[in-house]
Design a protein around this motif. Structure first.
Motif, PDB file in Angstrom:
ATOM      1  N   SER A 268       0.859  -1.182   0.000  1.00 25.01           N
ATOM      2  CA  SER A 268       0.000   0.000   0.000  1.00 25.01           C
ATOM      3  C   SER A 268       0.892   1.228   0.000  1.00 25.01           C
ATOM      4  O   SER A 268       1.871   1.298   0.738  1.00 25.01           O
ATOM      5  CB  SER A 268      -0.939   0.010   1.210  1.00 25.01           C
ATOM      6  OG  SER A 268      -0.225  -0.140   2.426  1.00 25.01           O
ATOM      7  N   SER A 269       0.560   2.186  -0.861  1.00 25.18           N
ATOM      8  CA  SER A 269       1.444   3.334  -1.026  1.00 25.18           C
ATOM      9  C   SER A 269       0.650   4.609  -1.240  1.00 25.18           C
ATOM     10  O   SER A 269      -0.379   4.606  -1.934  1.00 25.18           O
ATOM     11  CB  SER A 269       2.378   3.116  -2.226  1.00 25.18           C
ATOM     12  OG  SER A 269       3.122   4.286  -2.525  1.00 25.18           O
ATOM     13  N   SER A 270       1.130   5.701  -0.675  1.00 28.31           N
ATOM     14  CA  SER A 270       0.577   7.003  -1.008  1.00 28.31           C
ATOM     15  C   SER A 270       0.833   7.285  -2.477  1.00 28.31           C
ATOM     16  O   SER A 270       1.846   6.866  -3.037  1.00 28.31           O
ATOM     17  CB  SER A 270       1.253   8.101  -0.175  1.00 28.31           C
ATOM     18  OG  SER A 270       1.117   7.865   1.202  1.00 28.31           O
ATOM     19  N   VAL A 271      -0.084   7.997  -3.108  1.00 29.48           N
ATOM     20  CA  VAL A 271       0.157   8.417  -4.484  1.00 29.48           C
ATOM     21  C   VAL A 271       1.386   9.323  -4.540  1.00 29.48           C
ATOM     22  O   VAL A 271       2.198   9.238  -5.459  1.00 29.48           O
ATOM     23  CB  VAL A 271      -1.090   9.127  -5.047  1.00 29.48           C
ATOM     24  CG1 VAL A 271      -0.785   9.816  -6.372  1.00 29.48           C
ATOM     25  CG2 VAL A 271      -2.217   8.109  -5.244  1.00 29.48           C
ATOM     26  N   ASN A 272       1.536  10.178  -3.545  1.00 27.84           N
ATOM     27  CA  ASN A 272       2.725  11.021  -3.432  1.00 27.84           C
ATOM     28  C   ASN A 272       2.864  11.414  -1.974  1.00 27.84           C
ATOM     29  O   ASN A 272       2.137  12.270  -1.487  1.00 27.84           O
ATOM     30  CB  ASN A 272       2.595  12.263  -4.309  1.00 27.84           C
ATOM     31  CG  ASN A 272       3.776  13.218  -4.166  1.00 27.84           C
ATOM     32  OD1 ASN A 272       4.690  12.981  -3.381  1.00 27.84           O
ATOM     33  ND2 ASN A 272       3.749  14.306  -4.905  1.00 27.84           N
TER      34      ASN A 272
END
Length: 618
Positions: free
Chosen positions: A464-468
């Motif tokens: 899971s990752s932040s878009v930025n």
């Protein structure tokens, strides 16, 4: 794993919990310890000292150290070793979790409850480590420390090649292996299911484990992973140098003072400009750009132009809360394009445009502002994380050999960042020497796309990752996943799934739906233990009201539709969340996960394919 007891005792213990439990792999009512907690202080394990074993309400807390040694390579001859802690519940249900670390590690979580905060209470055994070094002499693993303010500060450990390896990958593997041995002795059973979960450097830990030690964990949760941290470090230096061109004063170390380059009101304008270009692309104006695929420079640049002071349509007063200067707009374009050398070769990644560039006061988090501009304002002091934590890691950990500098002063770590050469220093993330036979990309990176060993032994991976998030590019992890999918014959989703979170700050926070750790934990256990792959993960927002203003530079629909106190789905990449057209916008049930529409032409994902020198390791 070496067993510490006779095979017959294992069989007898399994028989005592019933055939149905054995068939499903987990004892239905759990397993009690076969020894007292305090007895673990007498357990002998290779190259391991158990320093304490303390019975606490509901669990036994064990603290120890692996491979304790005095460094001969470190001029200070500091003591090093892999400090670890392990919590063993009074009733164990067969699961083990290794918690990933954070930052440059150096601080042991002596009472690990689990990365989601609930695991020990649910009968999991949970371990954590300190990455092979300690920042404080008052630590619980032996009273030693390895910081030297005149030689790298908290990153001083990187002067020792073995400490670099322990931080990069060895600490997790040694701690997990040792923890499993203690578990086997304590309960008379081997671990049934093993997991690792962590964020940031802990997310990197998780991805490294899936690639270097594919036999070690059945389920891996990697959150906001620094999977190519040395390359992200190049972006830290790039961003600060670019921001430095806007600086009009010096800090206490004689370096460009960054906080004044993008005051809070200017970041708010930048967020509004990006939203004006892209918020509606997913079909709902709500302050969240779910269709980040389509939020490209071709759409954002005209919006930035309209918010440029004097030449745009939103006023002409710099720093007045309605527009950005032309120089600020140019800086944002240069930062979001990503670092390059003098030949124009990409050194890390570009970035997805995202409204999380501004962190509203009512939705705090370590977002773009914290990493690049300022955390807590201090007169004359740069507090951006890139210039504190990052400034230590860039010369000491990411360069080979390490460049030893004092923490502060005109020739300190900040100065190294602002003088960093993208022609001569950047290649040193790939350098090896006789004294340091592994480059930083060797001992830290998790960029391999060959996950066949992990897949073949049944491993499952959720990222899971932040878009930025301000430090790690969402475009970089999206690109890695696509390349990995190609390497895995377009069947990556059989064992690995990526979830992207717009607006989320680093490891949580921001104007986003960021509360999903327990649902993510359930998703990985369902996948590993029941074969149920996650199609979406429900995330919640904890704000009681919209963190966006109801007017001003923002579309008034944003505050109306933002899911304050509600839920949204996180979708399997590259799918995006799409409003069905009716019902509350704060209810995940009213959103579907759909394939982004690339059929309309124009610039769209995958506009981040040009990754330059990103290398496939191992």
């Amino acid at each position: 794993m070496n067993r510490l007891f006779l095979a017959s005792s294992i069989i007898a213990t399994w028989a005592s919990v019933g055939p149905q439990a054995a068939a499903h792999g987990l004892p239905p009512s759990g397993v009690a310890p076969r020894a007292s907690c305090t007895a673990l202080t007498g357990l002998t394990l290779p190259n391991t000292q158990i320093l304490s074993a303390t019975q606490k309400p509901g669990y036994c807390n064990v603290v120890g150290i692996i491979n304790k040694r005095v460094s001969t390579q470190d001029p200070d001859h500091f003591t090093y070793g892999i400090g670890f802690a392990l919590n063993l519940p009074n009733t164990w249900h067969g699961r083990f979790e290794m918690m990933g670390g954070g930052g440059t590690d150096g601080s042991l979580n002596a009472d690990p409850q689990g990365a989601a905060g609930v695991e020990v209470g649910q009968g999991w055994a949970v371990a954590a480590d300190d990455g092979g070094h300690e920042d404080s002499a008052t630590n619980v693993v032996g009273g030693h420390q390895d910081d030297d303010a005149n030689a790298g500060g908290s990153a001083h450990f990187a002067i020792d090649a073995q400490a670099r390896r322990d931080y990069g990958y060895n600490g997790i593997e040694k701690t997990a292996t040792t923890a499993k041995q203690i578990i086997s002795y304590f309960y008379g059973l081997d671990t049934v299911h093993s997991y690792i979960m962590g964020c940031s450097n802990g997310g990197r830990d998780a991805m490294v484990a899936s690639q270097r030690s594919p036999w070690l964990f059945d389920g891996v949760i990697s959150q906001n992973p620094g999977f190519n941290l040395p390359q992200a470090g190049l972006a830290e230096a790039w961003n600060e140098q670019v921001l430095g061109t806007l600086s009009t004063s010096k800090d206490v170390n004689g370096q460009p003072f960054i906080p004044d380059t993008f005051p809070q009101q200017d970041l708010q304008v930048a967020s509004a400009a990006i939203l004006s270009a892209c918020d509606a692309l997913d079909g709902l104006v709500d302050g969240i750009i779910d269709n980040y695929h389509a939020c490209t420079a071709k759409k954002v640049y005209p919006a930035l132009a309209s918010y440029t002071c004097g030449t745009g349509t939103h006023g002409g007063t710099p720093h007045g809360g309605t527009c950005l200067t032309g120089a600020q707009v140019d800086v944002l374009k240069k930062i979001y394009t990503g670092p390059v050398n003098s030949k124009g070769e990409r050194l890390y990644s570009n970035w997805f445009w995202d409204a999380g560039i501004w962190t509203p006061p009512t939705a705090p988090g370590a977002g773009w502002q914290f990493w690049n501009v300022v955390t807590a304002p201090v007169p004359g002091v740069n507090t951006a994380i890139n210039l504190t934590l990052g400034a230590g890691a860039i010369p000491m950990i990411f360069q080979t050999p390490p460049v030893v500098t004092p923490v502060n002063g005109p020739n300190g770590q900040e100065a190294f960042v602002f003088k960093f050469s993208f022609d001569t220093d950047a290649p040193k993330i790939f350098t090896k020497t006789a004294a340091y036979p592994e480059s930083s990309m060797d001992f830290m990176a998790a960029v391999s796309t060959d996950l066949r060993p992990f897949k073949s032994r049944g491993g499952k991976l959720i990222i899971s990752s932040s878009v930025n998030d301000g430090i790690f590019s969402g475009a970089a992890i999206a690109r890695w996943y696509r390349k990995m999918n190609q390497r895995m014959d377009n069947h990556a989703s059989d064992f690995a799934r990526l979830f992207m979170i717009p607006n989320m700050a680093h490891c949580g926070g921001g104007a986003a739906t960021t509360s999903f750790a327990t649902n993510e934990l359930k998703a990985i256990t369902d996948w590993v233990e029941n074969g149920i792959a996650p199609e979406r993960i429900i995330a919640a927002n904890t704000n009681t009201a919209s963190p966006y203003p109801t007017g001003g530079v923002f579309d008034p629909r944003i505050a109306q539709n933002f899911p304050a106190g509600g839920t949204r789905p996180l979708c399997v990449y590259p799918k995006i969340a799409s409003y069905k057209g009716s019902g509350l916008t704060s209810d995940a049930a009213n959103f579907a996960c759909i394939d982004p529409d690339f059929s309309r032409g124009g610039d769209h994902d995958f506009h981040d394919d040009d990754d330059g020198r990103s290398r496939d390791q191992h």
